[in-house]
Design a protein around this motif. Structure first.
Motif, mmCIF file in Angstrom:
data_model
loop_
_atom_site.group_PDB
_atom_site.id
_atom_site.type_symbol
_atom_site.label_atom_id
_atom_site.label_comp_id
_atom_site.label_asym_id
_atom_site.label_seq_id
_atom_site.Cartn_x
_atom_site.Cartn_y
_atom_site.Cartn_z
ATOM 1 N N ASN A 1 0.844 -1.187 0.000
ATOM 2 C CA ASN A 1 0.000 0.000 0.000
ATOM 3 C C ASN A 1 0.884 1.242 0.000
ATOM 4 O O ASN A 1 1.731 1.407 0.858
ATOM 5 C CB ASN A 1 -0.899 -0.012 1.241
ATOM 6 C CG ASN A 1 -2.169 0.763 1.037
ATOM 7 O OD1 ASN A 1 -2.374 1.337 -0.020
ATOM 8 N ND2 ASN A 1 -3.009 0.776 2.039
ATOM 9 N N ALA A 2 0.670 2.105 -0.971
ATOM 10 C CA ALA A 2 1.420 3.357 -1.054
ATOM 11 C C ALA A 2 0.489 4.522 -0.708
ATOM 12 O O ALA A 2 -0.737 4.378 -0.717
ATOM 13 C CB ALA A 2 1.987 3.548 -2.451
ATOM 14 N N GLN A 3 1.085 5.650 -0.421
ATOM 15 C CA GLN A 3 0.298 6.821 -0.005
ATOM 16 C C GLN A 3 -0.632 7.307 -1.116
ATOM 17 O O GLN A 3 -1.759 7.685 -0.857
ATOM 18 C CB GLN A 3 1.252 7.941 0.424
ATOM 19 C CG GLN A 3 0.556 9.128 1.043
ATOM 20 C CD GLN A 3 -0.105 8.793 2.374
ATOM 21 O OE1 GLN A 3 0.358 7.934 3.103
ATOM 22 N NE2 GLN A 3 -1.197 9.469 2.662
ATOM 23 N N TRP A 4 -0.156 7.284 -2.375
ATOM 24 C CA TRP A 4 -0.979 7.784 -3.467
ATOM 25 C C TRP A 4 -2.165 6.870 -3.750
ATOM 26 O O TRP A 4 -3.164 7.300 -4.319
ATOM 27 C CB TRP A 4 -0.154 7.975 -4.731
ATOM 28 C CG TRP A 4 0.425 6.709 -5.278
ATOM 29 C CD1 TRP A 4 1.626 6.166 -4.968
ATOM 30 C CD2 TRP A 4 -0.183 5.837 -6.232
ATOM 31 N NE1 TRP A 4 1.807 4.998 -5.664
ATOM 32 C CE2 TRP A 4 0.717 4.777 -6.444
ATOM 33 C CE3 TRP A 4 -1.387 5.838 -6.915
ATOM 34 C CZ2 TRP A 4 0.445 3.732 -7.312
ATOM 35 C CZ3 TRP A 4 -1.660 4.798 -7.783
ATOM 36 C CH2 TRP A 4 -0.755 3.767 -7.976
ATOM 37 N N GLY B 1 -7.427 2.929 -2.286
ATOM 38 C CA GLY B 1 -6.649 1.835 -1.733
ATOM 39 C C GLY B 1 -6.089 0.919 -2.799
ATOM 40 O O GLY B 1 -6.383 1.037 -3.981
ATOM 41 N N LEU C 1 -4.155 5.628 -1.577
ATOM 42 C CA LEU C 1 -5.254 5.970 -0.675
ATOM 43 C C LEU C 1 -6.181 7.010 -1.295
ATOM 44 O O LEU C 1 -7.373 7.040 -0.999
ATOM 45 C CB LEU C 1 -4.701 6.474 0.654
ATOM 46 C CG LEU C 1 -3.884 5.447 1.455
ATOM 47 C CD1 LEU C 1 -3.298 6.107 2.688
ATOM 48 C CD2 LEU C 1 -4.731 4.252 1.813
ATOM 49 N N LYS C 2 -5.651 7.858 -2.183
ATOM 50 C CA LYS C 2 -6.466 8.878 -2.839
ATOM 51 C C LYS C 2 -7.434 8.263 -3.844
ATOM 52 O O LYS C 2 -8.464 8.858 -4.156
ATOM 53 C CB LYS C 2 -5.572 9.900 -3.532
ATOM 54 C CG LYS C 2 -4.740 10.700 -2.571
ATOM 55 C CD LYS C 2 -3.841 11.670 -3.291
ATOM 56 C CE LYS C 2 -2.978 12.400 -2.273
ATOM 57 N NZ LYS C 2 -2.026 13.299 -2.917
#
Length: 81
Positions: A30-33, A39, A35-36
């Motif tokens: 899972n990367a931060q981008w 998921g 989540l936008k």
């Protein structure tokens, strides 16, 4: 003939992505981008849908018809020879 087989292989991979999206998502991480977008599991679903569309274009030999309008602006930069 080979292009059709690659298309069917792409369809099989897309089905595996949809069916086992939790396992594939855990392998990817899972990367931060992500989540936008919703998921990692939504990213896997989006990739599977795009892979399905690409595979269908390859099976029916329509990828050139589909991508010619998208590549038209870049013909200005191509070297003619």
């Amino acid at each position: 003939m080979g292009q059709t087989l690659i298309g069917f292989l792409g369809l099989a991979v897309a089905i595996v992505f949809i069916r086992y999206r939790r396992i594939v998502g855990d392998m990817v991480g899972n990367a931060q981008w992500m989540l936008k977008v919703g998921g990692v599991h939504n990213i896997i679903i989006i990739v599977a849908i795009l892979l399905t569309l690409w595979s269908l274009l390859m099976i029916f030999h329509l990828e050139e018809v589909f991508f010619i309008p998208l590549l038209a602006p870049f013909k200005l930069f191509m070297i003619r020879g």
